[in-house]
Design an enzyme around this catalytic site. Structure first.
Site, PDB file in Angstrom:
ATOM      1  N   ARG A  37      -4.210  34.511   7.385  1.00 36.85           N
ATOM      2  CA  ARG A  37      -4.436  34.916   8.808  1.00 36.85           C
ATOM      3  C   ARG A  37      -3.442  35.935   9.349  1.00 36.85           C
ATOM      4  O   ARG A  37      -3.877  36.857  10.221  1.00 36.85           O
ATOM      5  CB  ARG A  37      -4.491  33.474   9.623  1.00 36.85           C
ATOM      6  N   LYS A 206     -24.705  16.753   8.294  1.00 36.36           N
ATOM      7  CA  LYS A 206     -25.195  15.806   9.544  1.00 36.36           C
ATOM      8  C   LYS A 206     -26.123  16.637  10.403  1.00 36.36           C
ATOM      9  O   LYS A 206     -25.624  17.628  10.980  1.00 36.36           O
ATOM     10  CB  LYS A 206     -24.292  15.208  10.115  1.00 36.36           C
ATOM     11  N   GLY A 359     -18.826  25.984   9.306  1.00 35.63           N
ATOM     12  CA  GLY A 359     -19.263  25.051   8.277  1.00 35.63           C
ATOM     13  C   GLY A 359     -18.855  25.567   6.984  1.00 35.63           C
ATOM     14  O   GLY A 359     -17.841  26.196   6.926  1.00 35.63           O
ATOM     15  N   GLY A 382     -14.719  26.742  14.255  1.00 36.10           N
ATOM     16  CA  GLY A 382     -15.165  25.920  15.495  1.00 36.10           C
ATOM     17  C   GLY A 382     -15.768  27.026  16.488  1.00 36.10           C
ATOM     18  O   GLY A 382     -16.778  26.866  16.997  1.00 36.10           O
TER      19      GLY A 382
HETATM   20  P1  AMP Z   1     -20.922  21.355   6.459  1.00 37.33           P
HETATM   21  O1  AMP Z   1     -19.427  21.362   6.703  1.00 37.33           O
HETATM   22  O2  AMP Z   1     -21.523  20.599   7.421  1.00 37.33           O
HETATM   23  O3  AMP Z   1     -21.216  22.697   6.360  1.00 37.33           O
HETATM   24  O4  AMP Z   1     -21.269  20.532   5.241  1.00 37.33           O
HETATM   25  C1  AMP Z   1     -20.848  20.854   3.920  1.00 37.33           C
HETATM   26  C2  AMP Z   1     -20.934  19.831   3.014  1.00 37.33           C
HETATM   27  O5  AMP Z   1     -22.103  19.239   2.877  1.00 37.33           O
HETATM   28  C3  AMP Z   1     -20.327  20.195   1.671  1.00 37.33           C
HETATM   29  O6  AMP Z   1     -19.313  19.523   1.286  1.00 37.33           O
HETATM   30  C4  AMP Z   1     -21.520  19.777   0.799  1.00 37.33           C
HETATM   31  O7  AMP Z   1     -21.018  19.477  -0.703  1.00 37.33           O
HETATM   32  C5  AMP Z   1     -22.367  18.981   1.400  1.00 37.33           C
HETATM   33  N1  AMP Z   1     -23.686  18.873   1.128  1.00 37.33           N
HETATM   34  C6  AMP Z   1     -24.523  19.674   1.066  1.00 37.33           C
HETATM   35  N2  AMP Z   1     -25.830  19.340   0.484  1.00 37.33           N
HETATM   36  C7  AMP Z   1     -25.468  18.126   0.138  1.00 37.33           C
HETATM   37  C8  AMP Z   1     -26.643  17.016  -0.188  1.00 37.33           C
HETATM   38  N3  AMP Z   1     -27.804  17.104  -0.555  1.00 37.33           N
HETATM   39  N4  AMP Z   1     -26.124  15.823  -0.355  1.00 37.33           N
HETATM   40  C9  AMP Z   1     -24.699  15.557  -0.112  1.00 37.33           C
HETATM   41  N5  AMP Z   1     -23.844  16.437   0.371  1.00 37.33           N
HETATM   42  C10 AMP Z   1     -24.475  17.715   0.723  1.00 37.33           C
END
Ligand code: AMP
Length: 414
Positions: A37, A206, A359, A382
């Site tokens: 950073r 989610k 993400g 964020g």
């Molecule tokens: P996010 O922070 O919302 O981008 O979520 C990322 C996380 O979602 C990562 O740790 C992935 O391993 C998890 N992920 C993606 N696809 C799946 C899945 N089909 N089942 C469980 N976890 C998942």
């Protein structure tokens, strides 16, 4: 970008108050464990010095209030900016004076004694109670320290704090540093007048967390490709069996609404035609590939299947602009990383504008060593999410608008 940038400012001999994001990871002894950073701000830092400005840097570091609450003074002391100053000195070759306060007479005197090219680093802005409260008094005191303000901390522009937003009410001009200007340019390439087709890939866990992004993107995109654990909530909303896959119960209604909205808007919303399923959440699980309507109890979906990956990559190849938020599978385990890897490789090898924002998609791209092949990988988790949600970010809104041609209002070069 309709805001002033650092290049619009006349900096010679000026006191340049710059908000940077030096909220770096630390070792247990407080030293900096990753200087990424700090290095990210060097372009703006060096530019100010080359132009003969006097640079006053400010940043927060960690969450001092947690240590204050716990009465942990030793922990609190580790959030002083001294290790950051050491690191900065090594990167710019000396000439960095670290002060023990954020504002006040001592700080004002040190700033008054500065010569062009000098750098001062203020103490952790969150040591001041007024910082997170966006206190006007603190903002006004900060504003006294500079003739111009530069925001180069994209990671904090979604927060209305004294050093990110309030200060701009008391000084002008306020401009974007190189880092913030690049982030704004790329997000505007997606959110305003994108080259079409515009494709969004949404993954991650989610649906509920992504309601606002889904809703906003459906107003903008030509195609929306859904992957990650959230695809199962969409499949459930369509009445499909999803076995033991992750389900976001509260997200089912959101998914139904999104499917309807996509139809109304003529957006092609793609769900995978096949899925990689496993009998446990483990890289060494038993694995098979099944059609999306062939999932069974005892098996959980952990990645998009090869047919789906090909369909998604085909949509990417036809696109002119792609924004990606969230991996399409549990990419941390190699056996479930193939979908995300295919997407990252297709983006890397196509002639599209690719924006990776928020993400874990940035981590996925990094894991596949393709970060440099993307048009832009956002530095702000964020802030990137809020951009994609269509929100107005206070730290960006506060910057001075670019004047009409020839109509300088504020001491910029215009
Ligand atoms: P996010 O922070 O919302 O981008 O979520 C990322 C996380 O979602 C990562 O740790 C992935 O391993 C998890 N992920 C993606 N696809 C799946 C899945 N089909 N089942 C469980 N976890 C998942």
């Amino acid at each position: 970008m309709n805001k002033l940038s650092i290049e619009d400012l006349d900096l010679a001999g000026k006191r340049v108050l710059m908000r940077v994001d030096f909220n770096v990871p630390q070792n247990p002894d407080g030293s900096v464990s990753d200087d990424k950073r700090i290095r990210a701000a060097l372009k703006s830092i060096n530019y100010v010095r080359e132009k003969g400005g006097k640079l006053i840097l400010m940043s927060h570091l960690g969450r001092p209030k947690d240590f204050i609450k716990a009465g942990d003074m030793e922990g609190l002391n580790k959030l002083k900016m001294d290790p950051v100053a050491d690191c900065l000195r090594a990167l710019v070759g000396g000439n960095v004076k670290k002060l023990d306060h954020v504002v006040g007479l001592e700080v004002e005197a040190a700033v008054a004694a500065m010569q062009p090219g000098d750098i001062i680093l203020l103490e952790n802005t969150r040591f001041e109670k007024g910082e997170e409260k966006n206190d006007p008094e603190l903002s006004a005191q900060l504003a006294k320290l500079g003739d111009v303000y530069v925001s180069d901390a994209f990671g904090t522009v979604h927060r209305a704090h004294a050093s990110t937003e309030g200060v701009c009410k008391f000084m002008s001009p306020c401009a974007a540093g190189f880092l913030v200007a690049k982030e704004m340019d790329y997000f505007l390439k997606v959110l305003e007048n994108p080259e079409r087709p515009l494709v969004a890939i949404l993954g991650g866990k989610k649906v509920e967390d992504k309601i606002l992004i889904i809703d906003n993107l459906l107003n903008l995109v030509d195609s929306l490709l859904i992957g990650g654990a959230m695809m199962f909530t969409f499949m459930k909303a369509q009445g499909l069996e999803i076995g033991d896959s992750l389900l976001d119960e509260k997200g089912i209604e959101v998914a139904k609404k999104a499917l309807e909205k996509a139809k109304e808007k003529g957006v092609s919303l793609l769900l995978p035609e096949d899925v990689v399923v496993a009998d446990k959440f483990d890289n060494d699980a038993n694995i098979k590939i099944v059609p999306a309507d062939g999932m069974e109890k005892g098996w959980m979906g952990l990645d998009i299947g090869p047919k789906a990956a090909e369909a998604y990559c085909e949509a990417i190849r036809k696109a002119k602009t792609v924004v990606w938020n969230g991996p399409v599978g549990a990419f941390e385990m190699p056996n479930f990383a193939k979908g995300s890897q295919a997407i990252a490789e297709t983006l890397a090898n196509s002639n599209v504008v690719s924006v990776i924002g928020g993400g874990d998609s940035a981590s996925a791209v990094k894991k596949f060593k393709l970060t440099d092949k993307m048009s832009h990988v956002s530095t702000g988790g964020g802030a990137a999410l809020e951009m994609l949600e269509g929100k107005i970010l206070p730290g960006l809104a506060a910057l001075t608008d670019k004047p009409e041609r020839g109509g300088c209002c504020c001491g910029c070069k215009g």
